[in-house]
Every structure is written in structure tokens, then in C-alpha cells.
Scaffold this motif. Sequence first.
Motif, PDB file in Angstrom:
ATOM      1  N   ARG A  25       1.560  -7.349   6.293  1.00  0.00           N
ATOM      2  CA  ARG A  25       0.717  -8.034   7.260  1.00  0.00           C
ATOM      3  C   ARG A  25       0.599  -7.194   8.716  1.00  0.00           C
ATOM      4  N   GLU A  26       1.374  -6.414   9.389  1.00  0.00           N
ATOM      5  CA  GLU A  26       1.352  -5.802  10.228  1.00  0.00           C
ATOM      6  C   GLU A  26       0.208  -4.604   9.942  1.00  0.00           C
ATOM      7  N   LEU A  27       0.517  -4.118   8.944  1.00  0.00           N
ATOM      8  CA  LEU A  27      -0.492  -2.793   8.659  1.00  0.00           C
ATOM      9  C   LEU A  27      -2.092  -3.182   8.488  1.00  0.00           C
ATOM     10  N   LEU A  28      -1.790  -4.639   7.902  1.00  0.00           N
ATOM     11  CA  LEU A  28      -3.378  -5.186   7.466  1.00  0.00           C
ATOM     12  C   LEU A  28      -4.132  -5.327   8.812  1.00  0.00           C
ATOM     13  N   SER A  29      -3.384  -5.745   9.892  1.00  0.00           N
ATOM     14  CA  SER A  29      -4.046  -6.006  10.878  1.00  0.00           C
ATOM     15  C   SER A  29      -4.156  -4.950  11.709  1.00  0.00           C
ATOM     16  N   GLU A  30      -3.440  -3.860  11.962  1.00  0.00           N
ATOM     17  CA  GLU A  30      -3.535  -2.620  12.280  1.00  0.00           C
ATOM     18  C   GLU A  30      -4.648  -1.525  11.857  1.00  0.00           C
ATOM     19  N   THR A  31      -4.450  -1.375  10.578  1.00  0.00           N
ATOM     20  CA  THR A  31      -5.221  -0.209   9.964  1.00  0.00           C
ATOM     21  C   THR A  31      -6.180  -0.567   9.008  1.00  0.00           C
ATOM     22  N   GLY A  32      -6.347  -2.042   8.587  1.00  0.00           N
ATOM     23  CA  GLY A  32      -7.176  -2.645   7.819  1.00  0.00           C
ATOM     24  C   GLY A  32      -6.715  -2.375   6.196  1.00  0.00           C
ATOM     25  N   ARG A  33      -7.361  -2.922   5.544  1.00  0.00           N
ATOM     26  CA  ARG A  33      -7.077  -2.919   3.899  1.00  0.00           C
ATOM     27  C   ARG A  33      -7.114  -1.662   3.424  1.00  0.00           C
ATOM     28  N   ASP A  34      -8.283  -0.984   3.447  1.00  0.00           N
ATOM     29  CA  ASP A  34      -8.715   0.289   2.932  1.00  0.00           C
ATOM     30  C   ASP A  34      -7.450   1.446   3.159  1.00  0.00           C
ATOM     31  N   ALA A  35      -6.962   1.353   4.293  1.00  0.00           N
ATOM     32  CA  ALA A  35      -5.832   2.522   4.839  1.00  0.00           C
ATOM     33  C   ALA A  35      -4.493   2.077   4.067  1.00  0.00           C
ATOM     34  N   LEU A  36      -4.504   0.819   3.526  1.00  0.00           N
ATOM     35  CA  LEU A  36      -3.047   0.493   3.049  1.00  0.00           C
ATOM     36  C   LEU A  36      -2.636   1.264   1.797  1.00  0.00           C
ATOM     37  N   THR A  37      -1.699   1.879   1.824  1.00  0.00           N
ATOM     38  CA  THR A  37      -0.705   2.434   0.520  1.00  0.00           C
ATOM     39  C   THR A  37       0.649   2.014   0.602  1.00  0.00           C
ATOM     40  N   VAL A  38       1.403   2.066  -0.652  1.00  0.00           N
ATOM     41  CA  VAL A  38       2.573   1.983  -0.881  1.00  0.00           C
ATOM     42  C   VAL A  38       3.503   2.789  -0.061  1.00  0.00           C
ATOM     43  N   PRO A  39       3.102   3.965   0.058  1.00  0.00           N
ATOM     44  CA  PRO A  39       4.096   4.803   0.849  1.00  0.00           C
ATOM     45  C   PRO A  39       3.986   4.322   2.410  1.00  0.00           C
ATOM     46  N   LEU A  40       2.857   3.885   2.643  1.00  0.00           N
ATOM     47  CA  LEU A  40       2.874   3.405   4.365  1.00  0.00           C
ATOM     48  C   LEU A  40       3.525   2.287   4.434  1.00  0.00           C
ATOM     49  N   VAL A  41       3.354   1.196   3.649  1.00  0.00           N
ATOM     50  CA  VAL A  41       4.244   0.042   3.419  1.00  0.00           C
ATOM     51  C   VAL A  41       5.717   0.222   3.244  1.00  0.00           C
ATOM     52  N   ALA A  42       5.951   1.185   2.676  1.00  0.00           N
ATOM     53  CA  ALA A  42       7.339   1.315   2.398  1.00  0.00           C
ATOM     54  C   ALA A  42       7.981   2.102   3.726  1.00  0.00           C
ATOM     55  N   GLN A  43       7.171   2.935   4.235  1.00  0.00           N
ATOM     56  CA  GLN A  43       7.890   3.464   5.457  1.00  0.00           C
ATOM     57  C   GLN A  43       7.959   2.602   6.528  1.00  0.00           C
ATOM     58  N   ARG A  44       7.006   1.771   6.607  1.00  0.00           N
ATOM     59  CA  ARG A  44       7.107   0.661   7.765  1.00  0.00           C
ATOM     60  C   ARG A  44       8.244  -0.292   7.528  1.00  0.00           C
ATOM     61  N   ALA A  45       8.332  -0.672   6.108  1.00  0.00           N
ATOM     62  CA  ALA A  45       9.346  -1.690   5.962  1.00  0.00           C
ATOM     63  C   ALA A  45      10.949  -0.908   5.722  1.00  0.00           C
ATOM     64  N   GLY A  46      10.921   0.363   5.746  1.00  0.00           N
ATOM     65  CA  GLY A  46      12.293   0.897   5.523  1.00  0.00           C
ATOM     66  C   GLY A  46      12.746   0.866   4.410  1.00  0.00           C
ATOM     67  N   VAL A  47      11.941   0.940   3.563  1.00  0.00           N
ATOM     68  CA  VAL A  47      12.362   0.997   1.732  1.00  0.00           C
ATOM     69  C   VAL A  47      11.702   2.238   1.087  1.00  0.00           C
ATOM     70  N   THR A  48      12.120   2.592  -0.023  1.00  0.00           N
ATOM     71  CA  THR A  48      11.484   3.631  -0.575  1.00  0.00           C
ATOM     72  C   THR A  48      10.064   2.965  -1.404  1.00  0.00           C
TER      73      THR A  48
END
Length: 191
Positions: A25-48
Amino acid sequence: MSRRQMVRPGGRSARVQASVHTAVRELLSETGRDALTVPLVAQRAGVTPSTIYRRWGDLQELLSDVAVEHLRPDTAPEDHGDLMADLTAWAQQFLDEMASSAGRAYIRDALLGDPDGSNAGQCSAYAAEQIDTILTRASERGEQAPDVETTMDHIVAPLMYRILFRPAGLDAACARRLVIEFLGARGKGGQ
């Protein structure tokens, strides 16, 4: 069986889901859907990233899971005192939320990452639960209430069709008209 159905609720699993959903949710509002990747989500969430791939399979299924969670109603429908008023208020609110650009994006995501149809079924169940609450209240007040499935067919189905395929001219008056026509037809010996 989908990956989401195999996950145990509570504990670490619930914490991982919450942190990943928040990250999305945070990344969608900050960067938009096109920039969203699994590694980016994982880094933000603190998981692999492998945690996300194991649990959700791919980014689309993750977005679908987040969307279904977002589409879950926060509260019971308001009680306005009679079936017509309750169902009209609910239909107008449902339309307002689902027809918004954010609502349409969540609907799209919920359906796109839904290989087995379970997300669509869950979204439908949310609406059915809300309608069941309205119809139960009406019955308890002594009003003649239709069944949930018939109400879904006459109120929710046409609204969702219009939201997805014919959004022009879709407004609160349209939702109100569907309710009036449905309840009016029932009063004249219909449904």
C-alpha cells in the motif's frame, strides 16, 4: 488449493502478511504500480523476496490479496429504519466505493491475480454478508425481505457490470433506481 488458503492465521504468518500488505500500500502510493516489484516490496516489508514468492507466487497474486483485504467492509451497514432506506444507502455507498478509480483498481487487481476464483468469491461473500445484515434487520422489524441471492442478482450484479463495463452515467440515482425497481417489483408479485 491456493497458496493463501494454506497459510496458518496468526503468529509470524500474520505479521508477515501485515508487513507485506503495508509495504504494498505504501509503495503504491509513493511510486505507483508500474514501479512496484517483489524485491522492492520485500525490502520495505523486511522479508526476503523468496518469502513473497513462496506465499503469493508472483506480484499479481500479491496485489490481488492486498486488493481483497482492502475491499473487506470495515463496519456493518448502517440501520436507517426500513429495508428501502437501508438497501438504498448501502447500494449508493457500494457504488461510490467500487466505482472510484481506487475501487476499480482494487477490483481489477483482485480479479487479475485470482487463478482459482477464490478472491472473486471472497469479494462476493463480503457483499452478501452486508446484504444479509440488512435483510435480517428488515425481517426482525417485520418487513417482508427477499433472500440474499435474489438481492445480489438485482442490486450488486448490475452495479458491478456497470462499474466494470458501462460506467458512463453511473451515479447514486442509478443505485437508488435499482433498489426501487427491485423492491417495487417484489411488492407487485414479482421475485
